[in-house]
Enzyme design. Structure first.
Site, PDB file in Angstrom:
ATOM      1  N   TYR A 135     -14.573  11.536   3.599  1.00  0.00           N
ATOM      2  CA  TYR A 135     -14.077  12.695   2.349  1.00  0.00           C
ATOM      3  C   TYR A 135     -14.054  14.458   2.278  1.00  0.00           C
ATOM      4  O   TYR A 135     -15.206  14.708   1.607  1.00  0.00           O
ATOM      5  CB  TYR A 135     -13.748  12.021   1.278  1.00  0.00           C
ATOM      6  CG  TYR A 135     -13.373  10.777   1.078  1.00  0.00           C
ATOM      7  CD1 TYR A 135     -12.445   9.712   1.759  1.00  0.00           C
ATOM      8  CD2 TYR A 135     -13.552   9.622  -0.120  1.00  0.00           C
ATOM      9  CE1 TYR A 135     -12.186   8.646   2.391  1.00  0.00           C
ATOM     10  CE2 TYR A 135     -13.734   8.104  -0.223  1.00  0.00           C
ATOM     11  CZ  TYR A 135     -12.479   7.927   1.296  1.00  0.00           C
ATOM     12  OH  TYR A 135     -12.737   6.171   1.137  1.00  0.00           O
ATOM     13  N   GLY A 291      -0.641   6.233  -5.718  1.00  0.00           N
ATOM     14  CA  GLY A 291      -0.241   6.853  -7.262  1.00  0.00           C
ATOM     15  C   GLY A 291       0.674   6.450  -7.515  1.00  0.00           C
ATOM     16  O   GLY A 291       1.867   6.583  -8.734  1.00  0.00           O
ATOM     17  N   LEU A 292       1.870   5.785  -6.552  1.00  0.00           N
ATOM     18  CA  LEU A 292       2.657   5.374  -6.144  1.00  0.00           C
ATOM     19  C   LEU A 292       3.698   4.344  -7.623  1.00  0.00           C
ATOM     20  O   LEU A 292       4.200   4.180  -7.806  1.00  0.00           O
ATOM     21  CB  LEU A 292       3.224   4.407  -5.067  1.00  0.00           C
ATOM     22  CG  LEU A 292       3.743   4.938  -3.927  1.00  0.00           C
ATOM     23  CD1 LEU A 292       4.449   4.518  -3.125  1.00  0.00           C
ATOM     24  CD2 LEU A 292       5.144   5.499  -4.391  1.00  0.00           C
ATOM     25  N   LEU A 293       2.342   3.519  -8.371  1.00  0.00           N
ATOM     26  CA  LEU A 293       2.594   2.020  -9.330  1.00  0.00           C
ATOM     27  C   LEU A 293       1.768   3.349 -10.767  1.00  0.00           C
ATOM     28  O   LEU A 293       1.887   2.824 -11.542  1.00  0.00           O
ATOM     29  CB  LEU A 293       1.987   1.144  -8.603  1.00  0.00           C
ATOM     30  CG  LEU A 293       2.184   0.901  -7.478  1.00  0.00           C
ATOM     31  CD1 LEU A 293       1.391  -0.616  -7.264  1.00  0.00           C
ATOM     32  CD2 LEU A 293       3.598   0.170  -7.666  1.00  0.00           C
ATOM     33  N   GLY A 295       3.129   5.507 -12.813  1.00  0.00           N
ATOM     34  CA  GLY A 295       4.519   5.616 -13.959  1.00  0.00           C
ATOM     35  C   GLY A 295       4.543   6.896 -13.328  1.00  0.00           C
ATOM     36  O   GLY A 295       5.806   7.057 -14.520  1.00  0.00           O
TER      37      GLY A 295
END
Length: 405
Positions: A135, A291-293, A295
């Site tokens: 990372y 991050g899609l879920l 909101g």
């Protein structure tokens, strides 16, 4: 210790409870607070002591006292398999804080903001951080070390990291999955140095090797590191059930780290049942599907992502797949509105409701993002909540893998 009650009188209070280094008390989760208190009043434990000196200490620490009132956390903990580690249901994910300018970066990131996010999570009771050498090409591990530098050893959260992905220093966008014993042993030394620790709490093989090294070689290397005391527990990430079985025949697999979200559910078929049968702890990553879920996503938000954000190039964030995924995100938002919590917390709680999941790794790049999902640590979704989300998954055809009953 000495505190002032509501009338301004001094009261003597003992900070009770003993904690082993690197562990949280299973009942109260107040070790960080306890050590901050002890470090500030250490001079007052001897007697005789001056009342004036005690008052001066209290006045000097008035801001800290206000901070303490906001820090007391009682997040539940669960055993991570047979490792002896008791972890909160959510852990801080340090992928995104690796920053930009590498193969799977999330775009530009403020290191100072990352440090504030980590410290905020720890102050709120989160007792583990998951990172990896790859990372940011070591940068994430260095940021974790900086964030934890001021904490006493026994006040630190557990630190988990991963090996098996290396890069060419001359090419920041290079990334190779290797499993040679000598590479693994060299990588652990690099992680220990960057993290500024003597022992890593959980060391995981990030992906199956692609350099021709057999699983037996790299799993044997991790077992050696555990026997030598360089790491406390060892695990596999992104390995399937057959690979888990091969490793288990050599030495116990302490943990598995698979991806799991309401969109990406493949591990429900074989890997999670295997872990339940073998006493292997499970910490899942990407419970909000990057991050899609959360909101906060829409087609417009995807268009606005930085060009060096890997999500802009991923199939989940484009075309029909994006529309299906956003249908599930909307169902999660509806449940969140009914429960009075954030969509991010519901997305993570959906994952934590899956049988066999010990904890979920949740990323944050700012303190307010931590607050957005922290409620998942104690949120229990009801049958109607889960049915509503699962119906959206089924009707939209989003993602892949079994849908829980």
């Amino acid at each position: 210790m000495l505190i002032a009650d509501s009338s301004g009188s001094l009261q003597a209070v003992f900070v009770a409870g003993a904690y082993a280094p690197g562990s949280f008390n299973g009942c109260t989760q107040t070790k960080t607070l306890r050590h901050k208190a002890q470090s500030r009043i250490r001079g007052l434990w001897v007697k005789p002591f001056s009342l004036a000196a005690a008052l001066r200490t209290l006045i000097r620490e008035r801001n800290w006292a206000m901070q303490v009132s906001n820090m007391v956390a009682t997040l539940p903990v669960v055993d991570l398999g047979s490792t002896g580690l008791a972890i909160t249901r959510v852990g801080f994910g340090a992928w995104a804080i690796g920053g930009a300018d590498w193969a799977v970066g999330w775009g530009a990131q403020s290191d100072d903001e990352s440090i504030r996010a980590i410290r905020h999570a720890v102050d709120r009771g989160v007792n583990w951080i998951d990172t990896a050498a790859i990372y940011g090409l070591g940068h994430s591990e260095e940021i974790v070390a900086r964030a934890l530098a001021e904490l006493p050893e026994s006040g630190r959260p557990y630190v988990f990291t991963k090996c098996g992905q290396v890069w060419d220093p001359a090419d920041r966008y290079s990334k190779r999955r290797v499993g040679r014993r000598d590479s693994i042993r060299g990588e652990v030394e690099g992680s220990l140095r960057r993290l500024r620790v003597d022992v890593i709490d959980l060391y995981q093989m990030h992906w199956p090797a692609e350099d021709g090294s057999p699983l037996e070689e790299y799993w044997g290397a991790l077992l050696e590191l555990k026997a030598e005391g360089k790491v406390r527990a060892i695990g596999l990430s992104n390995h399937d059930a057959a690979q888990l079985q091969t490793a288990e025949a050599i030495g116990h697999v302490d943990t598995l780290q698979p991806p799991l979200s309401a969109i990406r559910r493949k591990s429900l078929a074989a890997e999670l049942p295997w872990c339940r049968a073998h006493g292997t702890g499970v910490i899942v990553y990407s419970p909000m599907q990057s991050g899609l879920l959360s909101g906060a996503f829409s087609a417009e938000r995807v268009d606005a992502l930085a060009d060096d954000d890997w999500r802009k190039r991923h199939a989940d964030f484009s075309g029909e797949a994006l529309l299906r995924n956003l249908t599930v995100a909307e169902a999660i938002r509806e449940v969140a509105a009914q429960r009075g919590v954030s969509a991010a917390a519901v997305a993570v709680a959906w994952v934590l409701a899956v049988e066999g999941v010990t904890g979920a790794i949740v990323g944050a790049r700012a303190p307010q993002q931590v607050d957005g999902w922290l409620a998942a640590a104690t949120l229990s979704l009801g049958a109607a909540d889960l049915a509503h989300i699962n119906a959206a998954i089924r009707e939209s055809g989003a993602g892949g893998g079994p849908i829980p009953d």
